[in-house]
Write a protein that holds these residues in place. Structure first.
Motif, PDB file in Angstrom:
ATOM      1  N   LEU A 105       0.932  -1.198   0.129  1.00  0.00           N
ATOM      2  CA  LEU A 105      -0.088  -0.240  -0.028  1.00  0.00           C
ATOM      3  C   LEU A 105       0.926   1.185   0.120  1.00  0.00           C
ATOM      4  O   LEU A 105       0.535   2.442  -0.360  1.00  0.00           O
ATOM      5  N   ASP A 106       2.126   1.046   0.210  1.00  0.00           N
ATOM      6  CA  ASP A 106       3.202   2.345   0.502  1.00  0.00           C
ATOM      7  C   ASP A 106       3.271   2.643  -1.008  1.00  0.00           C
ATOM      8  O   ASP A 106       3.873   3.898  -1.237  1.00  0.00           O
ATOM      9  N   LYS A 107       3.062   2.020  -1.964  1.00  0.00           N
ATOM     10  CA  LYS A 107       3.229   2.451  -3.462  1.00  0.00           C
ATOM     11  C   LYS A 107       2.037   2.873  -4.106  1.00  0.00           C
ATOM     12  O   LYS A 107       1.087   2.519  -3.449  1.00  0.00           O
ATOM     13  N   ARG A 108       2.097   3.798  -4.844  1.00  0.00           N
ATOM     14  CA  ARG A 108       0.803   4.474  -5.454  1.00  0.00           C
ATOM     15  C   ARG A 108       0.059   3.516  -6.302  1.00  0.00           C
ATOM     16  O   ARG A 108       0.339   2.436  -6.826  1.00  0.00           O
ATOM     17  N   ASN A 109      -1.458   3.571  -6.097  1.00  0.00           N
ATOM     18  CA  ASN A 109      -2.471   2.932  -7.111  1.00  0.00           C
ATOM     19  C   ASN A 109      -2.440   1.633  -6.780  1.00  0.00           C
ATOM     20  O   ASN A 109      -2.849   0.948  -7.720  1.00  0.00           O
ATOM     21  N   ASN A 110      -1.958   1.159  -5.468  1.00  0.00           N
ATOM     22  CA  ASN A 110      -1.934  -0.384  -5.199  1.00  0.00           C
ATOM     23  C   ASN A 110      -3.299  -0.281  -4.042  1.00  0.00           C
ATOM     24  O   ASN A 110      -3.634   0.450  -3.448  1.00  0.00           O
ATOM     25  N   TYR A 111      -3.882  -1.623  -3.895  1.00  0.00           N
ATOM     26  CA  TYR A 111      -4.436  -1.935  -2.922  1.00  0.00           C
ATOM     27  C   TYR A 111      -4.383  -3.575  -2.572  1.00  0.00           C
ATOM     28  O   TYR A 111      -3.702  -4.173  -3.349  1.00  0.00           O
ATOM     29  N   VAL A 112      -4.986  -3.844  -1.383  1.00  0.00           N
ATOM     30  CA  VAL A 112      -5.043  -4.996  -0.999  1.00  0.00           C
ATOM     31  C   VAL A 112      -6.227  -5.688  -0.740  1.00  0.00           C
ATOM     32  O   VAL A 112      -7.117  -5.303  -0.161  1.00  0.00           O
ATOM     33  N   LYS A 113      -6.259  -7.158  -0.920  1.00  0.00           N
ATOM     34  CA  LYS A 113      -7.351  -7.821  -0.608  1.00  0.00           C
ATOM     35  C   LYS A 113      -7.036  -8.928   0.383  1.00  0.00           C
ATOM     36  O   LYS A 113      -5.881  -9.661   0.180  1.00  0.00           O
ATOM     37  N   MET A 114      -7.665  -8.981   1.520  1.00  0.00           N
ATOM     38  CA  MET A 114      -7.178 -10.306   2.554  1.00  0.00           C
ATOM     39  C   MET A 114      -8.388 -11.088   2.588  1.00  0.00           C
ATOM     40  O   MET A 114      -9.527 -10.556   2.921  1.00  0.00           O
ATOM     41  N   VAL A 115      -8.381 -12.416   2.629  1.00  0.00           N
ATOM     42  CA  VAL A 115      -9.322 -13.225   2.670  1.00  0.00           C
ATOM     43  C   VAL A 115      -8.935 -14.294   3.964  1.00  0.00           C
ATOM     44  O   VAL A 115      -8.213 -14.837   3.728  1.00  0.00           O
ATOM     45  N   PHE A 116      -9.922 -14.163   4.796  1.00  0.00           N
ATOM     46  CA  PHE A 116      -9.784 -15.063   6.009  1.00  0.00           C
ATOM     47  C   PHE A 116     -10.509 -16.360   6.060  1.00  0.00           C
ATOM     48  O   PHE A 116     -11.973 -16.282   5.884  1.00  0.00           O
ATOM     49  N   ILE A 117     -10.088 -17.344   5.730  1.00  0.00           N
ATOM     50  CA  ILE A 117     -10.496 -18.607   5.432  1.00  0.00           C
ATOM     51  C   ILE A 117     -10.869 -19.767   6.638  1.00  0.00           C
ATOM     52  O   ILE A 117     -10.068 -19.553   7.581  1.00  0.00           O
ATOM     53  N   ASP A 118     -12.118 -20.164   6.689  1.00  0.00           N
ATOM     54  CA  ASP A 118     -12.237 -21.048   7.558  1.00  0.00           C
ATOM     55  C   ASP A 118     -12.620 -22.485   6.934  1.00  0.00           C
ATOM     56  O   ASP A 118     -13.395 -22.438   5.945  1.00  0.00           O
ATOM     57  N   TYR A 119     -12.369 -23.450   7.478  1.00  0.00           N
ATOM     58  CA  TYR A 119     -12.684 -24.801   7.115  1.00  0.00           C
ATOM     59  C   TYR A 119     -13.647 -25.635   8.069  1.00  0.00           C
ATOM     60  O   TYR A 119     -13.512 -25.260   9.308  1.00  0.00           O
ATOM     61  N   SER A 120     -14.316 -26.252   7.516  1.00  0.00           N
ATOM     62  CA  SER A 120     -15.381 -26.990   8.325  1.00  0.00           C
ATOM     63  C   SER A 120     -14.850 -28.391   9.007  1.00  0.00           C
ATOM     64  O   SER A 120     -14.258 -28.898   8.101  1.00  0.00           O
ATOM     65  N   SER A 121     -14.922 -28.426  10.059  1.00  0.00           N
ATOM     66  CA  SER A 121     -14.214 -29.532  10.638  1.00  0.00           C
ATOM     67  C   SER A 121     -13.133 -29.884  10.324  1.00  0.00           C
ATOM     68  O   SER A 121     -12.884 -31.121   9.917  1.00  0.00           O
TER      69      SER A 121
END
Length: 362
Positions: A48-64
């Motif tokens: 994000l410190d660089k211009r025109n960038n963005y971040v996507k974070m996906v928090f994954i959950d597994y079933s059992s």
């Protein structure tokens, strides 16, 4: 049997090769939730410190997650890591043939023999699960998969196109099917961190035709992360829990407990709450949030009549200790790192790794 499992776990930890994914932070020496959160934030903030960038974070959950381990596939992956045949055969025999019944009142079901999964009560289960998912790694350089036991987080660094981002999740879906793991789409969430002035509409990702929900706040390994990477929400939660423990501290004083006992109670309860994963979030707190946290310490100091360390001093001490441990550990994802990188934003400048390097260079 529990004692024997602990011996086997200790033995496995000593023979795990250095080639094991360094981004698996559970059940490994010199790894903790602080490290997992710090690396996730540092990876995001550096992009994000660089211009025109963005971040996507996906928090994954597994079933059992633990219950779906296939012993034969686990043994294959363990042999790939170099575990000897006799140990692999013992683990295979250990995981098979578990009898299970359900008892409700005086009624007991028929016995069912389980040959899949690791029992929840098993001391070895968390470590075996970590070995089972060791090959869950990012296919593209712009993506990082951070794992803490069954908590998996994908950090996607995006500049223009999201094509590689969506390919990463298609690959992850294929890996889950091959490993007999099922994603819990209700608890799996996506967070978008975007500081750009001109924002395009972000369509949600699909996993097996199911839409991944987008959130603005998520509790990641005990720390509340927002899509602005601010910490007011987390500090308010921490202060609320800490203040609740001021009441039993007052009660102990009323019962005539001495300063030493009161100070020890404070250290074990209130201070441990205030400093949970503090190296990951405290440096980017606002001045008002820091003052509010310090007020809790001053209240406890008034009750105990003992000198208590300030929050800032605790943060500095823990940063230095963790930085020294990381430097000595060449297998750590950010070990042997001395030179601080340049940054345009204070968010990156105040994050753990630049702060730790400055403290070491003092």
């Amino acid at each position: 049997m529990i004692c024997f499992e602990r011996l086997v776990r200790a033995h496995i930890n000593t023979i795990i090769p250095e080639t094991l994914d360094p981004l698996q932070f559970a059940y490994r020496p010199n790894r903790s939730t602080d490290d997992a959160i710090s690396i996730a934030l540092h990876t995001a903030l550096s992009h994000l410190d660089k211009r025109n960038n963005y971040v996507k974070m996906v928090f994954i959950d597994y079933s059992s997650a633990f219950s779906t381990i296939v012993p034969s596939k686990l043994i294959t992956k363990q042999r790939t890591l170099g575990l000897n045949t006799s140990l692999c055969n013992w683990i295979l025999d250990f995981l098979k043939g578990h009898p299970q019944v359900v008892r409700v009142g005086n009624n007991t079901s028929a016995t069912l023999i389980l040959n899949t999964g690791a029992p929840q009560w098993c001391v070895l289960s968390p470590l075996l699960y970590s070995l089972f998912i060791h090959d869950c790694t990012a296919r593209h350089d712009a993506y990082t998969i951070i794992k803490f036991a069954d908590d998996t987080t994908v950090v996607g660094l995006i500049t223009n196109s999201e094509t590689a981002y969506r390919e990463e999740f298609r690959d992850l879906t294929v890996w889950c099917k091959d490993s007999n793991l099922s994603l819990n789409m209700i608890k799996t969430k996506e967070m978008i961190v975007n500081y750009r002035k001109r924002r395009t509409e972000n369509s949600p990702i699909l996993i097996d035709r199911a839409v991944v929900g987008q959130v603005e706040i998520f509790k990641f390994l005990g720390v509340h992360i927002t899509n602005k990477l601010t910490w007011s929400k987390h500090t308010k939660t921490v202060m609320k829990r800490a203040r609740q423990n001021l009441f039993p501290l007052r009660r102990l004083k009323r019962f005539g407990m001495g300063p030493q006992i009161l100070k020890r109670f404070y250290s074990c309860t209130i201070e441990s709450i205030l400093t949970g994963c503090i190296t990951a979030w405290y440096s980017n707190c606002s001045a008002s949030d820091r003052k509010a946290l310090q007020r809790v310490v001053l209240t406890a100091q008034y009750i105990t009549r003992a000198k208590l360390p300030a929050i800032q001093d605790l943060y500095t001490r823990r940063c230095q200790r963790k930085a020294l441990k990381n430097i000595k550990d060449s297998s750590h994802p950010h070990g042997k790192r001395y030179r601080s990188t340049k940054s345009r934003s204070k968010r990156l400048l105040n994050s753990f790794y630049p702060q730790a390097i400055r403290l070491l260079n003092v």
